[in-house]
Enzyme design. Sequence first.
Site, mmCIF file in Angstrom:
data_model
loop_
_atom_site.group_PDB
_atom_site.id
_atom_site.type_symbol
_atom_site.label_atom_id
_atom_site.label_comp_id
_atom_site.label_asym_id
_atom_site.label_seq_id
_atom_site.Cartn_x
_atom_site.Cartn_y
_atom_site.Cartn_z
ATOM 1 N N ASP A 172 -1.019 1.474 -4.355
ATOM 2 C CA ASP A 172 -2.077 0.451 -5.031
ATOM 3 C C ASP A 172 -3.140 1.087 -5.106
ATOM 4 O O ASP A 172 -4.128 0.133 -5.401
ATOM 5 C CB ASP A 172 -2.261 -0.715 -4.028
ATOM 6 C CG ASP A 172 -2.663 -0.391 -2.611
ATOM 7 O OD1 ASP A 172 -2.699 0.822 -1.987
ATOM 8 O OD2 ASP A 172 -3.367 -1.179 -2.072
ATOM 9 N N ASP B 222 -5.641 2.444 -3.736
ATOM 10 C CA ASP B 222 -6.785 2.420 -2.971
ATOM 11 C C ASP B 222 -7.314 3.442 -2.138
ATOM 12 O O ASP B 222 -8.208 3.544 -1.534
ATOM 13 C CB ASP B 222 -7.125 0.786 -2.193
ATOM 14 C CG ASP B 222 -5.694 0.918 -1.076
ATOM 15 O OD1 ASP B 222 -5.004 1.733 -1.104
ATOM 16 O OD2 ASP B 222 -5.750 -0.097 -0.480
ATOM 17 N N SER C 126 0.923 -1.107 0.098
ATOM 18 C CA SER C 126 0.009 0.001 0.101
ATOM 19 C C SER C 126 0.892 1.331 -0.048
ATOM 20 O O SER C 126 1.688 1.528 -0.960
ATOM 21 C CB SER C 126 -1.019 0.083 1.068
ATOM 22 O OG SER C 126 -1.973 1.070 1.150
ATOM 23 N N ASP D 19 -2.440 6.323 -3.620
ATOM 24 C CA ASP D 19 -1.070 5.849 -3.133
ATOM 25 C C ASP D 19 -0.658 4.661 -4.196
ATOM 26 O O ASP D 19 -1.619 4.341 -5.124
ATOM 27 C CB ASP D 19 -1.479 5.313 -1.696
ATOM 28 C CG ASP D 19 -2.629 4.207 -1.665
ATOM 29 O OD1 ASP D 19 -3.491 3.883 -2.688
ATOM 30 O OD2 ASP D 19 -2.570 3.493 -0.865
#
Length: 561
Positions: free
Chosen positions: A301, A303, A145, A299
């Site tokens: 990834d 999400d 993340s 960010d």
Amino acid sequence: MNYRERVKEWLDSAIVSEDLKTEIRSIDDEEELKDRFYRDLEFGTAGIRGIVGVGTNRMNEITVARATQGLANTIIKRGQTAMDRGVVIARDVRHMSREFSEIVVRVLAANGINAHIFNDIRPTPMLSYAVRYLGTISGIVITASHNPKQYNGYKVYWEEGSQILDDIANEIQEEIEKLKFEDIKILDYKSTVVSGFVHVIKSDLDISYYRKTLSKSINDDIDKDICVVYSPLNGTGNKPVRYVLAERGFTNINVVPEQENPDPDFETVGYPNPEDVNAFEYSLRLANEIDADLIFATDPDCDRVAMLAKKSEGDYYVFNGNQTGVLLTYYILNSLYERNIIPFNGAIVKSIVTGNLAKEIAESMGVTVFETLTGFKNICALPNLWDRTKEYKFIFGYEESIGYVYGDHVRDKDGVISSMMIVEMAAYYKKKGKNLIEVLEDIYKEFGYFKEDLTSIVLEGIEGQERISRMMEFFRKSEFSGFGGIKLEEKIDYIRGYNGVGPSNVLIYHLEDGSWFAVRPSGTEPKIKLYVYSKDENEEEAVRKVKDIKEDVENKLYSVN
């Protein structure tokens, strides 16, 4: 087994590569060796996450293989149908993400479980969608993340498309704990390719995801020429977010060139977390050059998403996660209300450490608000339940840590659809002659000034973990009369659950004037978090209360050695 015994086990094992063994032998600092092997990485918020390197307390080929064998055993217990449904795997841009995803596929194939893989990097929300679209029993995304570059991670999803809850996580963990090195099944690359268990996902999945996302747009009478700066922070969001915004007809989306393409070192940002305003350095530079109305970033990834908007006087206002969630709640519900299409049983879900302003907004329009523990695995557990009971219709979910999801086609926070709705929202209000700061002020005038602050105390390593435990124990056992000069009304300890919300290591303190704060350890990072909230008819007074409460609680936390 102590850390020295774990070291010997790795050095004696045939499954541990010579590269990893060489890395072990090169460690001449005993404390460093102990930190790497004193424990196993355990499933936290739906998986494992850690610094990449050798050791049971690190992310490497062995910890990934063990986790995957534990998952494989969990699936095998559910029978051939579950094995045939298989697992879908996605990955982000980080160091070792490709290699770890290949390990996952090799272990699954060795266990006779179908593995569905993307041909390139994908945002985490597309993994959630893929589980539902393909009907797999599980999903895995290799990502850390928003953590710094030295981290990677392994998140597990279940058949509803949401991150696993404690029951599945505990089952997988139990399977992992039983494993010896010789229990891990893994095919070599060539055997994996010809096994018949590996399937490359076709482009129709991407197309379906984009169509579902675009179908959630609400208003088209908007200023589509709004000037926007976007940064994917060198992660997975670049192509999906830009594609969706282009399809919506936005013509002035300006991507930060230095942060456009994948970069596992995140050279221009360091800590790639848009929750931290420092991540916007390059975005602000570009925005000032082109006089942008809106800045947002996802960010790595994709999400999570955070935003800034231009003030009337020219500089930019940084919205925190609570404020962005409030604005999206207000925009979405008002837009649906104006069209008379709010479901009669509509519901919003937020975490227990997220502010209460959205709750007041939703309830003013007849929408029920539910609270869960932190993490979208808990937020999305409710729409999963409502799929079966039909008791409520999920509209929107969010938490203060810049995670949002609108609609029910993804069961996780989704930076792609959130980005689309943020730009649409800003364009809608610009057409009406307002910026988002002015809209937020209108909300405060209607519902009161809700103010908040988040403090994270980072304490790394074994000593840090132990100190965090002592801090929580100190607060749990102490009897306080008040904080920041305000009398304590109620202390709630979630360690055994409370009011229908499951157990968690969280303490919440409600004060006499309606202010409150929460203390909890992070589930994915070496830190303890303090969330402080206030409400007042006067803005300055609301800000003062937050400051006084925060200083008082921080002093008490730091007093614990």
